[in-house]
Design a protein around this motif. Sequence first.
Motif, PDB file in Angstrom:
ATOM      1  N   VAL A 147       0.925  19.990  -9.242  1.00 26.35           N
ATOM      2  CA  VAL A 147       2.449  20.376  -9.665  1.00 26.35           C
ATOM      3  C   VAL A 147       2.957  19.657 -10.576  1.00 26.35           C
ATOM      4  N   GLN A 148       3.896  20.356 -11.289  1.00 32.07           N
ATOM      5  CA  GLN A 148       4.790  19.776 -12.405  1.00 32.07           C
ATOM      6  C   GLN A 148       6.301  19.972 -12.221  1.00 32.07           C
ATOM      7  N   LEU A 149       7.170  18.981 -12.159  1.00 30.79           N
ATOM      8  CA  LEU A 149       8.425  19.009 -12.017  1.00 30.79           C
ATOM      9  C   LEU A 149       9.390  18.760 -13.091  1.00 30.79           C
ATOM     10  N   GLN A 150      10.438  19.545 -13.143  1.00 36.35           N
ATOM     11  CA  GLN A 150      11.381  19.269 -14.252  1.00 36.35           C
ATOM     12  C   GLN A 150      12.845  19.232 -13.833  1.00 36.35           C
ATOM     13  N   ALA A 151      13.348  18.064 -14.047  1.00 40.27           N
ATOM     14  CA  ALA A 151      14.710  18.005 -13.716  1.00 40.27           C
ATOM     15  C   ALA A 151      15.738  18.486 -14.753  1.00 40.27           C
ATOM     16  N   SER A 152      16.642  18.980 -14.518  1.00 40.20           N
ATOM     17  CA  SER A 152      17.815  19.546 -15.453  1.00 40.20           C
ATOM     18  C   SER A 152      19.208  19.400 -14.902  1.00 40.20           C
ATOM     19  N   HIS A 162       6.694   4.555  -4.418  1.00 35.92           N
ATOM     20  CA  HIS A 162       4.931   4.495  -4.823  1.00 35.92           C
ATOM     21  C   HIS A 162       4.250   5.590  -4.287  1.00 35.92           C
ATOM     22  N   PHE A 163       4.824   6.296  -3.426  1.00 30.42           N
ATOM     23  CA  PHE A 163       4.001   7.301  -2.810  1.00 30.42           C
ATOM     24  C   PHE A 163       4.373   8.936  -3.433  1.00 30.42           C
ATOM     25  N   TYR A 164       5.243   8.792  -4.503  1.00 24.67           N
ATOM     26  CA  TYR A 164       5.427   9.912  -5.281  1.00 24.67           C
ATOM     27  C   TYR A 164       4.667  10.051  -6.450  1.00 24.67           C
ATOM     28  N   HIS A 165       4.605  11.316  -6.839  1.00 25.21           N
ATOM     29  CA  HIS A 165       3.847  11.653  -7.954  1.00 25.21           C
ATOM     30  C   HIS A 165       4.424  12.641  -8.681  1.00 25.21           C
ATOM     31  N   ALA A 166       3.986  13.086 -10.012  1.00 25.85           N
ATOM     32  CA  ALA A 166       4.483  14.221 -10.872  1.00 25.85           C
ATOM     33  C   ALA A 166       5.898  14.149 -11.191  1.00 25.85           C
ATOM     34  N   TRP A 167       6.082  12.957 -11.592  1.00 20.85           N
ATOM     35  CA  TRP A 167       7.515  12.755 -12.202  1.00 20.85           C
ATOM     36  C   TRP A 167       7.932  13.535 -13.250  1.00 20.85           C
ATOM     37  N   GLY A 168       8.908  14.129 -13.328  1.00 20.62           N
ATOM     38  CA  GLY A 168       9.640  14.865 -14.321  1.00 20.62           C
ATOM     39  C   GLY A 168      10.079  13.829 -15.348  1.00 20.62           C
ATOM     40  N   GLN A 169      10.616  14.391 -16.503  1.00 17.13           N
ATOM     41  CA  GLN A 169      11.011  13.595 -17.618  1.00 17.13           C
ATOM     42  C   GLN A 169      12.578  12.842 -17.097  1.00 17.13           C
ATOM     43  N   SER A 172       0.360  23.295  -0.935  1.00 21.89           N
ATOM     44  CA  SER A 172       0.568  23.198   0.358  1.00 21.89           C
ATOM     45  C   SER A 172       0.622  21.356   0.634  1.00 21.89           C
ATOM     46  N   SER A 173       0.043  20.985  -0.334  1.00 23.62           N
ATOM     47  CA  SER A 173       0.050  19.270  -0.208  1.00 23.62           C
ATOM     48  C   SER A 173       1.381  18.789  -0.935  1.00 23.62           C
ATOM     49  N   ASN A 174       1.816  19.394  -1.333  1.00 23.49           N
ATOM     50  CA  ASN A 174       3.322  19.076  -2.201  1.00 23.49           C
ATOM     51  C   ASN A 174       4.313  19.381  -1.036  1.00 23.49           C
ATOM     52  N   TYR A 175       4.300  18.408  -0.218  1.00 23.88           N
ATOM     53  CA  TYR A 175       5.181  18.510   1.055  1.00 23.88           C
ATOM     54  C   TYR A 175       6.671  18.214   0.820  1.00 23.88           C
ATOM     55  N   ALA A 176       7.061  17.264   0.122  1.00 21.21           N
ATOM     56  CA  ALA A 176       8.609  17.086  -0.198  1.00 21.21           C
ATOM     57  C   ALA A 176       8.971  16.840  -1.478  1.00 21.21           C
ATOM     58  N   VAL A 177      10.028  16.890  -1.704  1.00 19.87           N
ATOM     59  CA  VAL A 177      10.477  16.456  -3.202  1.00 19.87           C
ATOM     60  C   VAL A 177      11.504  15.493  -3.095  1.00 19.87           C
ATOM     61  N   SER A 205       7.248  14.614  -6.598  1.00 24.04           N
ATOM     62  CA  SER A 205       6.732  15.233  -5.115  1.00 24.04           C
ATOM     63  C   SER A 205       6.041  14.181  -4.362  1.00 24.04           C
ATOM     64  N   ALA A 206       5.829  14.328  -2.938  1.00 26.30           N
ATOM     65  CA  ALA A 206       5.226  13.602  -2.124  1.00 26.30           C
ATOM     66  C   ALA A 206       4.662  14.550  -1.245  1.00 26.30           C
ATOM     67  N   SER A 207       3.407  13.986  -0.710  1.00 26.28           N
ATOM     68  CA  SER A 207       2.651  14.810   0.523  1.00 26.28           C
ATOM     69  C   SER A 207       3.160  14.222   2.090  1.00 26.28           C
ATOM     70  N   SER A 208       4.166  13.216   1.923  1.00 22.02           N
ATOM     71  CA  SER A 208       4.813  12.914   3.240  1.00 22.02           C
ATOM     72  C   SER A 208       5.941  12.657   3.252  1.00 22.02           C
ATOM     73  N   PHE A 209       6.806  12.521   4.306  1.00 20.63           N
ATOM     74  CA  PHE A 209       8.291  12.380   4.296  1.00 20.63           C
ATOM     75  C   PHE A 209       8.404  10.951   4.040  1.00 20.63           C
ATOM     76  N   THR A 210       8.804  10.418   2.839  1.00 22.84           N
ATOM     77  CA  THR A 210       8.775   8.977   2.491  1.00 22.84           C
ATOM     78  C   THR A 210       9.875   8.688   1.703  1.00 22.84           C
ATOM     79  N   THR A 211      10.461   7.740   1.616  1.00 19.79           N
ATOM     80  CA  THR A 211      11.377   7.173   0.662  1.00 19.79           C
ATOM     81  C   THR A 211      10.785   6.173  -0.290  1.00 19.79           C
ATOM     82  N   ASN A 212       9.544   5.888  -0.185  1.00 18.34           N
ATOM     83  CA  ASN A 212       8.602   4.748  -0.921  1.00 18.34           C
ATOM     84  C   ASN A 212       8.516   5.284  -2.207  1.00 18.34           C
TER      85      ASN A 212
END
Length: 121
Positions: free
Chosen positions: A1-6, A106-113, A28-33, A97-104
């Motif tokens: 997944v790729q994310l872009q904030a604006s 370190h469990f997020y990936h695919a950071w946008g700019q 489907s693994s991209n559970y939350a944003v 994006s995260a694959s679980s319901f978390t505020t951490n």
Amino acid sequence: VQLQASGGGLVQAGDSLTLSCAASGRTSSNYAVGWFRQAPKKEREFVALITWSSGRTYYADFAKQRSTISRSNARNTVYLQMNSLEPEDTAVYYCASASSFTTNVHFYHAWGQGTQVTVSS
């Protein structure tokens, strides 16, 4: 997944702003944003998160009364509406994006700019 904030910009204290996070290549693994923000010389901090499937949400304490996170599955986009903005809200806002319901963070990936939000007093 790729994310872009604006949607960031320069606003005055008390104004509202809606940020968008467009997702592409979602599976489907991209559970939350989650939305995070990082002010100069400060660590990145959690703002709010939402799940794609049920729309379950969670907010940081400072964001509860002034923010609303939502999503459009049809548009693969997550929104963060922020009201009554204060100079202390000035930061670069990121979605990830995260694959679980978390505020951490370190469990997020695919950071946008990220998108800059500047609130003048």
